[in-house]
Design a protein around this motif. Structure first.
Motif, PDB file in Angstrom:
ATOM      1  N   ALA A   1      10.969 -18.542   5.626  1.00  0.00           N
ATOM      2  CA  ALA A   1      10.059 -17.398   5.632  1.00  0.00           C
ATOM      3  C   ALA A   1      10.738 -16.157   6.193  1.00  0.00           C
ATOM      4  CB  ALA A   1       8.828 -17.714   6.472  1.00  0.00           C
ATOM      5  N   SER A   2      11.892 -16.338   6.862  1.00  0.00           N
ATOM      6  CA  SER A   2      12.551 -15.225   7.538  1.00  0.00           C
ATOM      7  C   SER A   2      14.048 -15.466   7.606  1.00  0.00           C
ATOM      8  CB  SER A   2      11.980 -15.059   8.957  1.00  0.00           C
ATOM      9  OG  SER A   2      12.228 -16.232   9.723  1.00  0.00           O
TER      10      SER A   2
ATOM     11  N   VAL B   1      19.948 -18.494   0.473  1.00  0.00           N
ATOM     12  CA  VAL B   1      19.612 -19.745   1.149  1.00  0.00           C
ATOM     13  C   VAL B   1      18.321 -20.317   0.587  1.00  0.00           C
ATOM     14  CG1 VAL B   1      19.016 -20.799   3.362  1.00  0.00           C
ATOM     15  CG2 VAL B   1      20.873 -19.128   3.244  1.00  0.00           C
ATOM     16  N   ARG B   2      17.328 -19.467   0.356  1.00  0.00           N
ATOM     17  CA  ARG B   2      16.066 -19.944  -0.221  1.00  0.00           C
ATOM     18  C   ARG B   2      16.292 -20.564  -1.603  1.00  0.00           C
ATOM     19  NH1 ARG B   2      11.095 -18.876   0.588  1.00  0.00           N
ATOM     20  NH2 ARG B   2      10.788 -18.213  -1.562  1.00  0.00           N
TER      21      ARG B   2
ATOM     22  N   ALA C   1       7.603 -21.611   2.873  1.00  0.00           N
ATOM     23  CA  ALA C   1       6.929 -20.899   3.963  1.00  0.00           C
ATOM     24  C   ALA C   1       6.847 -19.396   3.725  1.00  0.00           C
ATOM     25  CB  ALA C   1       7.661 -21.166   5.283  1.00  0.00           C
ATOM     26  N   LYS C   2       7.439 -18.921   2.637  1.00  0.00           N
ATOM     27  CA  LYS C   2       7.455 -17.481   2.394  1.00  0.00           C
ATOM     28  C   LYS C   2       6.031 -16.932   2.337  1.00  0.00           C
ATOM     29  CE  LYS C   2       9.583 -13.935  -0.501  1.00  0.00           C
ATOM     30  NZ  LYS C   2      10.469 -13.684  -1.660  1.00  0.00           N
TER      31      LYS C   2
ATOM     32  N   LYS D   1      -0.877 -23.631   9.478  1.00  0.00           N
ATOM     33  CA  LYS D   1      -0.881 -23.651   8.015  1.00  0.00           C
ATOM     34  C   LYS D   1       0.289 -24.465   7.482  1.00  0.00           C
ATOM     35  CE  LYS D   1      -1.767 -22.378   3.738  1.00  0.00           C
ATOM     36  NZ  LYS D   1      -2.884 -23.008   2.974  1.00  0.00           N
ATOM     37  N   LEU D   2       1.468 -24.256   8.061  1.00  0.00           N
ATOM     38  CA  LEU D   2       2.645 -24.994   7.610  1.00  0.00           C
ATOM     39  C   LEU D   2       2.477 -26.490   7.852  1.00  0.00           C
ATOM     40  CD1 LEU D   2       5.527 -25.117   6.502  1.00  0.00           C
ATOM     41  CD2 LEU D   2       6.341 -24.722   8.841  1.00  0.00           C
ATOM     42  N   GLY D   3       1.949 -26.864   8.995  1.00  0.00           N
ATOM     43  CA  GLY D   3       1.710 -28.277   9.261  1.00  0.00           C
ATOM     44  C   GLY D   3       0.817 -28.912   8.217  1.00  0.00           C
TER      45      GLY D   3
END
Length: 245
Positions: free
Chosen positions: A181-182, A191-192, A208-209, A227-229
Motif C-alpha cells: 500500500a506504500s 515491487v507491486r 492493500a492498495k 480491514k486487511l485482517g
C-alpha cells in the motif's frame, strides 16, 4: 473451548514480513495509544507463540517481544484470527506465530540469515502442538528504495517461498502475501507488479492498495489493519479452507 493450558491440535499461522505485519496501528511518536478495536479483542481460542516459545492468549500488540526494538501496535493478525475462527470447526484454536521485523528488506530473509533462521525455528517449535496452515507475508516497502532491489524482488520472493516450504517439509504450504500500500513512489509499482505476478501453487495475493495510511504515509492505520485482517481471512477461507474442515 481450548485455552492456553489445555492445548490439543491448533490451526497455526505464521505472521511474517516487516512493520505493517508486526503492526503500527495506533502508534504515534513512538507510543502506542492502547486502543483495541472489537475485532482485536482477546479470546481464549486465539493463542500467540511468545519470544520464549510458549503459548499464551493472544492480544495486541502481537509482536511486542519479537519486533522488540520498535513500538508495535495493532496489526492484521488479531482481526484475521477473529474473522476466521467462526468458520472453523467448534472447539478449534487458532495459534499465531509472530515473526515480522520492521524495516527489513527481503535480502535479510534469505535462507541462512538470522531472520529466516528464526522464523523457521519458531515455526518448527510451534508445529509440535498443531499444524501449520499458512504463512501470512507482508513485506516489500524496504525494497522500493532502489531499482535493483525492486527488479530482483519477484525472484527473491519466489526463492523465499520455496525455501520455507522445503525447510518446513510442507511443499504445498499456503502463502498469502500482501501487495504493498506504500513505499518509495519511484519503485513501488515494480515491487507491486512482482507481488501481483507471483504464479506458484497455493500462493495468493491480497492487495492493500487504497487502504488508509497513517500520517507517515507508510504504515496502515488501525482501521486499515482491521480491514486487511478481514481480507486475509477471506482469502484463506476462499482458497484454502475445506468445506468439510
Amino acid at each position: 473451548m481450548e485455552n492456553a493450558s489445555t492445548i490439543s491440535k491448533k490451526w497455526i499461522f505464521i505472521l511474517s514480513g516487516q512493520s505493517n505485519m508486526s503492526g503500527r496501528g495506533g502508534v504515534h511518536a513512538g507510543h502506542w495509544n492502547g486502543a483495541v478495536p472489537t475485532a482485536c479483542h482477546p479470546c481464549n481460542s486465539i493463542l500467540r507463540f511468545t519470544a520464549s516459545s510458549s503459548w499464551e492468549e493472544a492480544r495486541d500488540p502481537l509482536h511486542f517481544d519479537i519486533d522488540a526494538t520498535k513500538t508495535c501496535g495493532v496489526g492484521p493478525g488479531m482481526p484475521f484470527a477473529t474473522a476466521l475462527l467462526p468458520r472453523l470447526p467448534p472447539g478449534s484454536t487458532i495459534a499465531l506465530v509472530p515473526c515480522a521485523i520492521g524495516g527489513t528488506a527481503i535480502r535479510e530473509w534469505e535462507r541462512g540469515k538470522k531472520l529466516y533462521n528464526e522464523m523457521v525455528r519458531r515455526s518448527k517449535e510451534a508445529a509440535g502442538d498443531g499444524e501449520i496452515k499458512a504463512v501470512l507475508w507482508y513485506q516489500g516497502e524496504s525494497d522500493t528504495s532502489s531499482e535493483h532491489a525492486a527488479r530482483s524482488y519477484k525472484l527473491n520472493l519466489e526463492r523465499f517461498i520455496g525455501d520455507v516450504r522445503d525447510d518446513l517439509q510442507l511443499h504445498s504450504l499456503p502463502f498469502i502475501q500482501v501487495a504493498l500500500a506504500s513505499g518509495d513512489k519511484q519503485h513501488i509499482e515494480q515491487v507491486r507488479k512482482a507481488q501481483l505476478g507471483i504464479d506458484m501453487p497455493n500462493v495468493v495475493c491480497v492487495d492493500a492498495k487504497g487502504l488508509p495510511l497513517k500520517e507517515d504515509h507508510l504504515h496502515l492505520c488501525t482501521e486499515a489493519q482491521v480491514k486487511l485482517g478481514n481480507m486475509l481471512a477471506e482469502a484463506y477461507i476462499n482458497h484454502f479452507l475445506s468445506p468439510n474442515a
